[in-house]
Design an enzyme around this catalytic site. Sequence first.
Site, mmCIF file in Angstrom:
data_model
loop_
_atom_site.group_PDB
_atom_site.id
_atom_site.type_symbol
_atom_site.label_atom_id
_atom_site.label_comp_id
_atom_site.label_asym_id
_atom_site.label_seq_id
_atom_site.Cartn_x
_atom_site.Cartn_y
_atom_site.Cartn_z
ATOM 1 N N GLY A 1 16.895 -3.417 12.047
ATOM 2 C CA GLY A 1 16.408 -3.048 13.371
ATOM 3 C C GLY A 1 16.277 -4.186 14.347
ATOM 4 O O GLY A 1 15.736 -4.019 15.424
ATOM 5 N N THR B 1 23.773 -5.205 14.851
ATOM 6 C CA THR B 1 24.909 -4.396 15.266
ATOM 7 C C THR B 1 25.051 -4.412 16.782
ATOM 8 O O THR B 1 26.156 -4.474 17.313
ATOM 9 C CB THR B 1 24.748 -2.965 14.745
ATOM 10 O OG1 THR B 1 24.430 -3.018 13.365
ATOM 11 C CG2 THR B 1 26.001 -2.175 14.939
ATOM 12 N N GLU C 1 -13.935 2.097 4.202
ATOM 13 C CA GLU C 1 -13.376 1.534 5.438
ATOM 14 C C GLU C 1 -14.402 0.661 6.155
ATOM 15 O O GLU C 1 -14.062 -0.392 6.708
ATOM 16 C CB GLU C 1 -12.877 2.647 6.368
ATOM 17 C CG GLU C 1 -11.826 3.579 5.766
ATOM 18 C CD GLU C 1 -10.626 2.856 5.187
ATOM 19 O OE1 GLU C 1 -10.377 1.690 5.560
ATOM 20 O OE2 GLU C 1 -9.945 3.448 4.335
ATOM 21 N N ASP D 1 -4.867 -1.508 -1.664
ATOM 22 C CA ASP D 1 -5.603 -2.753 -1.437
ATOM 23 C C ASP D 1 -5.373 -3.726 -2.594
ATOM 24 O O ASP D 1 -5.077 -4.906 -2.382
ATOM 25 C CB ASP D 1 -7.101 -2.463 -1.312
ATOM 26 C CG ASP D 1 -7.420 -1.659 -0.061
ATOM 27 O OD1 ASP D 1 -6.576 -1.643 0.851
ATOM 28 O OD2 ASP D 1 -8.515 -1.065 -0.007
HETATM 29 C C1 NHX Z 1 -3.512 9.768 -2.816
HETATM 30 N N1 NHX Z 1 -4.129 8.146 -1.198
HETATM 31 O O1 NHX Z 1 -2.323 9.558 -2.757
HETATM 32 C C2 NHX Z 1 -4.360 9.487 -1.610
HETATM 33 C C3 NHX Z 1 -3.978 10.407 -0.505
HETATM 34 C C4 NHX Z 1 -9.629 4.441 -0.519
HETATM 35 C C5 NHX Z 1 -10.103 6.196 1.047
HETATM 36 N N2 NHX Z 1 -4.089 10.212 -3.906
HETATM 37 O O2 NHX Z 1 -7.276 1.255 1.322
HETATM 38 O O3 NHX Z 1 -5.621 6.048 1.232
HETATM 39 O O4 NHX Z 1 -5.888 7.344 -2.268
HETATM 40 O O5 NHX Z 1 -8.517 0.942 3.525
HETATM 41 C C6 NHX Z 1 -1.209 8.105 -7.165
HETATM 42 C C7 NHX Z 1 -2.540 7.894 -7.498
HETATM 43 C C8 NHX Z 1 -1.821 5.934 -2.994
HETATM 44 C C9 NHX Z 1 -0.696 7.671 -5.961
HETATM 45 C C10 NHX Z 1 -3.346 7.214 -6.621
HETATM 46 C C11 NHX Z 1 -1.002 6.598 -3.855
HETATM 47 C C12 NHX Z 1 -3.652 6.141 -4.527
HETATM 48 C C13 NHX Z 1 -6.296 3.275 1.944
HETATM 49 C C14 NHX Z 1 -4.016 5.007 -2.446
HETATM 50 C C15 NHX Z 1 -8.166 4.807 1.481
HETATM 51 N N3 NHX Z 1 -7.692 1.963 3.303
HETATM 52 N N4 NHX Z 1 -5.454 5.006 -0.692
HETATM 53 C C16 NHX Z 1 -7.141 2.080 2.146
HETATM 54 C C17 NHX Z 1 -5.975 5.170 0.499
HETATM 55 C C18 NHX Z 1 -4.916 7.159 -1.633
HETATM 56 C C19 NHX Z 1 -3.146 5.729 -3.342
HETATM 57 C C20 NHX Z 1 -1.509 7.018 -5.076
HETATM 58 C C21 NHX Z 1 -2.849 6.799 -5.411
HETATM 59 C C22 NHX Z 1 -9.005 5.455 0.426
HETATM 60 C C23 NHX Z 1 -6.968 4.161 0.903
HETATM 61 C C24 NHX Z 1 -4.424 5.767 -1.247
HETATM 62 ZN ZN ZN Z 2 -8.870 0.070 1.610
#
Ligand code: NHX
Ligand code: ZN
Length: 707
Positions: free
Chosen positions: A262, A266, A484, A558
């Site tokens: 991006g 190109t 958060e 994180d």
């Molecule tokens: C999930 N996502 O996917 C949810 C939607 C700590 C409030 N289950 O650090 O969104 O929990 O500061 C499999 C298992 C991503 C796949 C667990 C993919 C966990 C973002 C992490 C906020 N903000 N984390 C943050 C967050 C999540 C995640 C996963 C998974 C939360 C945090 C994802």
């Molecule tokens: Zn976080």
Amino acid sequence: MSEENINNDKNNKAESDAPKGGIRFDNKPKTGDGKPKFNSSWIFGILAIVLIGSMFFPSIGNTPVEITRSRFENEMLRSKDVERVVVVNKEKAEIYIKADKLSDPKYKDAPGKGSMTTGTGPQYFFTIGSIEAFDDRMDQAQANFAPEDRVDVKYEKRENYLEGILSWLLFPLILIAVWLFIFRRMAGPNGPGGQIFNIGKSRAKVFDKEGAQIKIDFKDVAGLEEAKIEIREIVDFLKNPDKYTDLGGKIPKGALLVGPPGTGKTLLAKAVAGEAHVPFFSMSGSDFVEMFVGVGASRVRDLFKQAKEKSPCIIFIDEIDAIGRARGKNPNMGANDERENTLNQLLTEMDGFGTNSGVIILAATNRADILDRALMRAGRFDRQIHVELPDLNERRDIFNVHLRPLKKLSADVTAEYLAKQTPGFSGADIANVCNEAALIAARRDKKQVEKQDFLDAVDRIIGGLEKKNKIISTDEKKTIAYHEAGHALVSWVLEHANPLIKVTIVPRGQALGAAWYLPEERQLTTTDQMLDEMCSVLGGRAAEELFFGKVSTGALNDLEKVTKQAYAMVSYFGMSEKIGNLSFYDSTGQNEYMFGKPYGDETARDIDRETKRIISEAYTRAKEVLTNYKSQHNKLADLLLEREVIFAEDLEKIVGPRPNGKTPDFTRAETSDKKADIEDAEIVNISETDISIAVDTDKTEDNSNNN
Ligand code: NHX
Ligand code: ZN
């Protein structure tokens, strides 16, 4: 998102004009008016006419009716109604009935009865076995006839020219028709003669100087100043080669455009095409790849052959990593033979025994590290032009380009302001922001595109779509809010952390909540900055532990971030005393040490231990901060639960100013994400002071990792 988005209107023009006037080297008939020149339905038409004609021709006039020999003998011959008999080609006896006898009811089946041709005959015919037998039967039947009553038999040899011609012609005609049909089928949508027959031909799009289909020149490329200077020189080589060769210099063979997606590689190449006024061959690396053996190499040969004929000219190969990936060390791997052949052919064409005077090759890739080193040696791609992500000023210029097509723009939207809000954005991202902002404004039934629309577009591009309808329980909501708030608080208190812009617990994309920062645009990151940054990233998990005594899977992202950063500090940046000033980073990307890691077990253990230590120290520090500011943390979380979005200003109110006077330069943002929700339903008047700033935490991470 791709470079294509830049200068959208111009590009589209160039693209759509290209096939029209451009010379194609794949033997496809040129289609002047968009219709195929040669239409096989034409052939089918002729064929149909001939067939139908041949079927009906004999019936023009009156076709004799076939009868049996006994009817002939008993009904016609015996009653002396027969005028004459003509034996045609020794196989067919045609019977002519006397005109005055035709009115007899037994001849009502005679053809053409009552018409003008009645009586001309022949009215009937039958097939005879042999002439001899026929003669015998005739004699027998007329044995007792008076000589003058005897029917006179004529023998005729008749050539059926039409039938002869048809039988000679029909078969080839059908053959041609079938062949054409298959041919067109194979040709696919690209018209006759595609695919199969031209498989070894290059697929290059050619932009010729006469055509001038490319209307992009360097003026249209915003930013990329250094790259433009370098590439301008290449254009100059082609325009005035003597100037350089007179002094004994050799003109470079090629230049490699390297940079993240991006960034306009190109686009830059297109500008070269528009500016150079020499033929420009454009091809993608994947165009060389086909399932047939030898095709890639053949296409390379063909491409260079075409180019040499048109020299001076430029060849542009986009995404060259498709063929230019480093060849394997193990010669018996087998799987990549075809790609290697293609690459070898390219290498020979670029700097083999054949001279390609006047042909300069440009190639683009975002993965220069994986390219074969032979490609980059002097004499091939002598030059590497780095196309980097735009800095503040370049982003301003790019915004200026993309704001131009937006007709109705609120006066407070300036390219300067938007450039500040979008660190780490590529040119394509910026194009996307402008487009998205216009769409958002339209969705809100606004008469012009306003600042808030741009900010929401930025948020959306970084964080993905808001998921307002995601079902989240109260407990989860609370966890998210404290998580958060933890990020926000730690980053606010620590001196070297990035300035916070806002915190939100509105789910967006993959994340259930996020803290948004506006990172400084810096080239270097100090140890302090890295450590404080890690602390604020761990602030989320620390908050969960402190307030709920249990942790959740939510910290996945994180922890991933922190782990990578700590590992990089220890093993890449020499930021751990125990390991010392060693870096195990491999910028070549080619694993020189075939046998795993370039260090021993002891160092490996030390790296692991140091990584762990750094992370756990940062975690402890984050918890310390949160313990010290417990009441403020509670207030922040409550506010977050109530409002869903809080801004830097709210933090200043609750926590106090940032240490070292690093309070972000914010202006009160009247419109929160929450208000934006309402906006979708009704038009809300947005005050002029609306500002909300947003930047991806991930993007910052990426940048610091890259640095
Ligand atoms: C999930 N996502 O996917 C949810 C939607 C700590 C409030 N289950 O650090 O969104 O929990 O500061 C499999 C298992 C991503 C796949 C667990 C993919 C966990 C973002 C992490 C906020 N903000 N984390 C943050 C967050 C999540 C995640 C996963 C998974 C939360 C945090 C994802
Ligand atoms: Zn976080």
